[in-house]
Write a protein that holds these residues in place. Structure first.
Motif, short mmCIF file in Angstrom:
data_model
loop_
_atom_site.label_atom_id
_atom_site.label_comp_id
_atom_site.label_asym_id
_atom_site.label_seq_id
_atom_site.Cartn_x
_atom_site.Cartn_y
_atom_site.Cartn_z
N ARG A 44 59.06 7.79 -24.97
CA ARG A 44 59.51 8.60 -24.79
C ARG A 44 59.40 9.14 -23.31
NH1 ARG A 44 55.22 12.87 -24.70
NH2 ARG A 44 53.96 11.67 -25.06
N PRO A 45 60.12 9.92 -23.33
CA PRO A 45 60.42 9.86 -21.41
C PRO A 45 59.36 10.08 -20.63
CG PRO A 45 62.56 11.31 -22.52
CD PRO A 45 61.58 10.45 -23.74
N TYR A 46 59.30 9.98 -19.57
CA TYR A 46 57.89 10.51 -18.82
C TYR A 46 58.43 11.86 -18.53
CZ TYR A 46 55.55 6.37 -20.28
OH TYR A 46 54.69 5.32 -20.83
N HIS A 47 57.42 12.87 -17.69
CA HIS A 47 57.14 13.86 -17.16
C HIS A 47 56.98 13.42 -15.77
CE1 HIS A 47 58.74 16.22 -20.31
NE2 HIS A 47 58.39 15.70 -21.29
N CYS A 48 57.43 14.56 -14.83
CA CYS A 48 56.83 14.06 -13.75
C CYS A 48 55.12 14.40 -13.33
CB CYS A 48 57.39 15.36 -12.60
SG CYS A 48 56.82 15.44 -10.74
N PRO A 49 54.19 13.47 -13.21
CA PRO A 49 52.90 13.77 -13.01
C PRO A 49 52.57 14.54 -12.34
CG PRO A 49 53.66 12.17 -12.17
CD PRO A 49 54.94 12.57 -12.49
N CYS A 50 52.92 15.26 -11.16
CA CYS A 50 52.72 16.88 -10.17
C CYS A 50 52.15 17.53 -10.59
CB CYS A 50 53.40 16.41 -8.90
SG CYS A 50 54.21 15.29 -8.41
N TYR A 126 38.71 20.98 -10.78
CA TYR A 126 38.61 19.71 -11.79
C TYR A 126 39.24 19.01 -10.73
CZ TYR A 126 38.37 24.25 -14.63
OH TYR A 126 38.05 25.55 -15.43
N ALA A 127 38.38 17.78 -10.82
CA ALA A 127 38.82 16.34 -10.81
C ALA A 127 38.86 15.40 -11.74
CB ALA A 127 38.05 15.83 -9.26
N VAL A 128 40.47 14.91 -11.11
CA VAL A 128 41.05 13.50 -12.46
C VAL A 128 42.12 12.86 -11.67
CG1 VAL A 128 42.71 15.36 -13.51
CG2 VAL A 128 41.09 14.01 -14.68
N VAL A 129 41.98 11.76 -12.43
CA VAL A 129 42.19 10.37 -12.18
C VAL A 129 43.87 10.45 -13.50
CG1 VAL A 129 42.75 8.57 -11.76
CG2 VAL A 129 40.86 9.23 -10.42
N GLN A 130 44.70 10.25 -13.09
CA GLN A 130 45.72 9.25 -14.04
C GLN A 130 46.07 7.94 -13.97
OE1 GLN A 130 48.51 12.35 -15.31
NE2 GLN A 130 49.00 13.12 -13.51
N LEU A 131 46.52 7.25 -13.96
CA LEU A 131 47.12 6.34 -13.96
C LEU A 131 48.68 6.35 -14.69
CD1 LEU A 131 47.44 2.59 -13.79
CD2 LEU A 131 47.21 2.40 -16.44
N THR A 134 51.26 3.23 -19.11
CA THR A 134 50.92 3.48 -20.00
C THR A 134 49.88 3.89 -20.44
OG1 THR A 134 50.46 1.32 -21.59
CG2 THR A 134 53.24 2.53 -20.87
N ARG A 135 48.79 4.50 -21.89
CA ARG A 135 48.03 5.03 -22.18
C ARG A 135 47.26 3.39 -22.89
NH1 ARG A 135 47.17 8.06 -27.73
NH2 ARG A 135 48.38 9.43 -26.26
N LYS A 136 47.69 2.62 -23.03
CA LYS A 136 47.36 1.31 -23.55
C LYS A 136 46.87 0.37 -21.57
CE LYS A 136 47.41 -3.07 -25.59
NZ LYS A 136 47.95 -3.51 -27.59
N GLN A 137 47.66 0.82 -20.92
CA GLN A 137 47.88 0.68 -19.97
C GLN A 137 45.91 0.87 -19.07
OE1 GLN A 137 51.47 0.49 -18.45
NE2 GLN A 137 51.67 -1.16 -17.88
N ALA A 138 46.03 2.47 -19.24
CA ALA A 138 45.17 3.04 -19.31
C ALA A 138 43.77 2.47 -19.41
CB ALA A 138 45.69 4.14 -19.18
N SER A 162 46.61 8.94 -19.14
CA SER A 162 47.97 7.85 -18.69
C SER A 162 48.79 9.22 -18.52
CB SER A 162 48.75 7.04 -19.74
OG SER A 162 49.79 7.67 -20.01
N ILE A 163 49.74 9.15 -17.82
CA ILE A 163 50.98 10.30 -16.76
C ILE A 163 51.67 10.51 -18.21
CG2 ILE A 163 51.31 9.74 -14.45
CD1 ILE A 163 53.33 8.74 -15.30
#
Ligand SMILES: [Zn+2]
Ligand SMILES: [Zn+2]
Ligand SMILES: [Zn+2]
Ligand SMILES: [Zn+2]
Lengths: 202, 202
Positions: A44-50, A126-131, A134-138, A162-163
């Motif tokens: 599935r296409p990834y969206h910009c994570p910003c 709110y502070a959060v981290v995203q990789l 993929t979800r599996k990698q995260a 995951s982003i």
């Protein structure tokens, strides 16, 4: 009637390709299983994570980092497993996002600090981290966000998002480090606040 | 005039006893230093440390524990430096306080979890620890409150409050572990939520 029943039976036994077949997905599914897969399909296409809705970019996972480097040049990248994130001007009015990239373990993580104004004058952070992965990698990682003040420490540990999933849901559900203006100021030296982030292979 | 000036000079050099002299304070102060001292004087009567305004008891520090044992018999006491605090029915409406005593290091600590209802339907929880002791005694300790969920952990570390100061200001200023209903439910197994508390000599 007998004919429709027979057709239903055939349909139930036919397998269909994923809608992201052209992007590279080779999985096939019975009709009823297709939507669940496509929601989490790695093709599935990834969206910009910003954070924020200003950038409409979509693409493959491999294209995300080049996109960030070319289209979001103001984002600082720090190397290492343990970094300090300084957010200045935390009392600025309105919804504000602070973004920083952290590179370690051969991966790229995006730290987002988002401030939302509440009606009663107390703002929520709110502070959060995203990789960038993929979800599996995260799931192979854990992160820790620390706010340090005088004889006080607030810590949040979790698996990076995951982003592919993004951070909007995490913020909406408070599934991240949440604190208000009082804490932000209590933990700041003047207008600086420190977030230390530690990446560990889980 | 000269006379008033002379009187002022005399007054500025006279030392006065603390207003809690009868309770045992032997300190004397120049007039301008008296109010600051009396605010933190160890002989100032202690109020009942139970949250909420229902109990009007006042007395000396030595009388606090006997008061709690006799007048607040429903409060559970656990022994040890590391305990688990289970709050049930966290979704009950209205302002609710959960209270537990923890005995360790020859001291008594009171853990308070307070829920306040906010106008938007999201409730806020405040967890804080106070020592049945003076501010100076409290400064020898640090406490840690941990909320554990699936692959998530929220931690707050701080110096316990003294019951002389109380917890109302800490809650008002978010100077404690703060979380909302989403987190409470995310971290609960059904209606249970776990707070582990570790006492350490600082
Ligand atoms: Zn697919
Ligand atoms: Zn973009
Ligand atoms: Zn005194
Ligand atoms: Zn009482």
């Amino acid at each position: 009637d007998i004919r429709n029943l027979a057709m239903d039976k055939v349909a139930a036994n036919i397998q269909f390709p994923c809608r992201y077949q052209n992007a590279g997905c080779t999985d096939i599914f019975f009709y009823q299983d297709k939507p669940d897969h496509e929601e989490i399909c790695e093709y599935r296409p990834y969206h910009c994570p910003c954070p924020g809705a200003s950038c409409r970019w979509q693409g493959s996972l491999e294209q995300v980092m080049p996109h960030l480097r070319h289209a979001h040049t103001s984002i600082t990248t720090l190397q290492g497993e343990d970094i300090v994130f300084l957010a200045t001007d935390v009392t600025l009015p309105g919804a504000v996002d602070w973004v920083m990239m952290q590179s370690c373990f051969n991966e790229h993580f995006m730290l987002v600090l988002e401030k939302q104004d509440k009606q009663d004058g107390v703002h929520t952070f709110y502070a959060v981290v995203q990789l960038i992965g993929t979800r599996k990698q995260a799931e192979a990682f854990a992160y820790k966000l620390e706010l340090n003040g005088p004889r006080r420490r607030l810590t949040w540990e979790a698996t990076p998002r995951s982003i592919h999933d993004g951070i909007a849901t995490a913020i909406e559900q408070s599934d991240c480090l949440v604190f208000d203006t009082n804490i932000a100021l209590l933990f700041s030296e003047n207008v600086l606040r420190t977030i230390k982030r530690t990446m560990m292979v889980a």
